[in-house]
Design a protein around this motif. Sequence first.
Motif, short mmCIF file in Angstrom:
data_model
loop_
_atom_site.label_atom_id
_atom_site.label_comp_id
_atom_site.label_asym_id
_atom_site.label_seq_id
_atom_site.Cartn_x
_atom_site.Cartn_y
_atom_site.Cartn_z
N SER A 41 0.86 -1.18 0.00
CA SER A 41 0.00 0.00 0.00
C SER A 41 0.89 1.23 0.00
CB SER A 41 -0.84 0.05 1.28
OG SER A 41 -1.88 -0.86 1.25
N ALA A 42 0.26 2.39 -0.11
CA ALA A 42 0.99 3.64 0.09
C ALA A 42 1.27 3.80 1.58
CB ALA A 42 0.14 4.80 -0.41
N THR A 47 -2.42 8.34 0.67
CA THR A 47 -3.52 8.36 -0.31
C THR A 47 -4.52 9.47 0.03
OG1 THR A 47 -3.19 5.98 -0.53
CG2 THR A 47 -5.17 6.89 -1.54
N GLU A 74 1.66 4.22 -3.96
CA GLU A 74 2.09 2.82 -3.99
C GLU A 74 3.40 2.66 -4.78
OE1 GLU A 74 -1.03 3.60 -3.64
OE2 GLU A 74 -1.83 2.14 -2.22
N PHE A 137 -3.34 -1.69 -5.57
CA PHE A 137 -4.37 -0.66 -5.75
C PHE A 137 -4.50 -0.15 -7.19
CE2 PHE A 137 -5.12 4.11 -4.64
CZ PHE A 137 -6.48 4.00 -4.52
N ARG A 151 -10.82 2.56 -2.65
CA ARG A 151 -10.06 2.65 -1.40
C ARG A 151 -9.95 1.28 -0.74
NH1 ARG A 151 -8.86 7.66 0.42
NH2 ARG A 151 -7.22 6.41 1.39
N GLY A 152 -8.77 1.02 -0.23
CA GLY A 152 -8.52 -0.30 0.37
C GLY A 152 -8.22 -1.37 -0.66
N GLY A 153 -8.03 -0.95 -1.92
CA GLY A 153 -7.93 -1.90 -3.02
C GLY A 153 -6.68 -2.77 -3.05
N SER A 154 -5.68 -2.44 -2.26
CA SER A 154 -4.47 -3.29 -2.26
C SER A 154 -4.77 -4.70 -1.76
CB SER A 154 -3.39 -2.68 -1.38
OG SER A 154 -2.97 -1.47 -1.92
N1 ASP Z 1 -3.58 3.24 -0.59
C1 ASP Z 1 -4.91 2.90 -1.00
C2 ASP Z 1 -5.94 3.38 0.02
O1 ASP Z 1 -5.62 3.94 1.01
C3 ASP Z 1 -5.07 1.44 -1.24
C4 ASP Z 1 -4.81 0.57 -0.04
O2 ASP Z 1 -4.08 0.94 0.87
O3 ASP Z 1 -5.32 -0.54 0.00
O4 ASP Z 1 -7.11 3.20 -0.20
#
Ligand code: ASP
Length: 412
Positions: A41-42, A47, A74, A137, A151-154
């Motif tokens: 992730s970042a 993000t 990322e 992501f 969001r949260g796609g990693s």
């Molecule tokens: N960096 C992206 C986010 O905060 C993807 C991730 O962390 O999963 O949504």
Amino acid sequence: MPILVMKFGGTSVANIDRIRRAAKRVGVEVAKGYDVIVIVSAMSGKTNELVGWVNETSPMYDAREYDAIVSSGENVTAGLMALTLQEMDVPARSWQGWQVPLKTNSAHSAARIEEIPTDNLNAKFGEGMRVAVVAGFQGISPEGRITTLGRGGSDTTAVAFAAAFEAERCDIYTDVDGVYTTDPRISPKARKLDKIAFEEMLELASLGAKVLQTRSVELAMRYNVKLRVLSSFEEQSDDAGTLVCAEEEIVESNVVNGIAYSRDEAKMTLVSVADRPGIAAAIFGPLSDAGVNVDMIIQNIAEEGRTDMTFSCPTDQVTRAEKALEAAKASGEINYHDLIADTDVAKVSAVGIGMRSQSGVAAKMFKTLSDEGVNIKVIATSEIKISVLIDRKYMELAVQALHDVFELEKAA
Ligand code: ASP
Ligand code: MG
């Protein structure tokens, strides 16, 4: 060599020190003989900062540029992780989504993965690369533009790689040490689960437990990817964390395995709509066209041909819902006397695969809430879930009471 996917979330790569710590974990698996695909992730907060810059620059932004910008966090962590591994003499290189290529559709900011060809990475593994560090992501659209997965796609990137490469397991390293029966900040009796079924995790994820992106759980279930959630802050044994797996792999289970909650719910009531065939379609059609995610629905018993219709949706979609319904009223498609929005509600849900075979769970849940003096406004159920909408001020109380009554602090 067997392949392992290891995903590190934002807090696990928040600074150089933590990246080093994560890289050491990767080194341990490499030493065991795995070829590893690391998904990063970042850095935490990055993000959000990038999204903020986009909004500041252009409120009605071009979604293709949004993706070009917010995917960049990322890229930084992928490069830093590869460098850190190289410093440890582990042969590693970074991959951005388009280099793999991770192919998606063109739905910018919420793209779906269509294909992950394995040849490029496998060729490098064949040449002695031990770790492929992939930026999570992000992907590439058929038009050749950068896309992001929501969001949260990693998490979803990680599971998709595990499926494509038939990895032995997909380990999701995060800042909690597993999946809990409920939020430990609300109930101190919350217990970490050793195992949880895909279906239960899917309900918990979509009901507001923020450990995993819902789509990643869907994918894991479809491809039967063994998914493990564990902390990157502790030394880990091979059976640490929580294993998300097929139901058949869970021998004993409580009837209720988790209590989830969601604070950001709103209840909307259309007062006095005509009770006629097609009325539900006339109401919920426009809502769906407007992108409102309707969750629970109740229609009251009709009196003299008129009825009340109540539904719930996320709080931040209330204005959109109001506009859609007012437009439908103006065009004569529907008629109602009043539209009431109650934004002081919360949803609390009990989840467990054991509910399929055991009756009385709903009755016990309602009795418990009634004993606590909590009024239930809307109820919704599925085979393995019961959700109630209640006043938000009772949310914590309801979560604690239900956790107690179903004895979630005890393992099955
Ligand atoms: N960096 C992206 C986010 O905060 C993807 C991730 O962390 O999963 O949504
Ligand atoms: Mg996450």
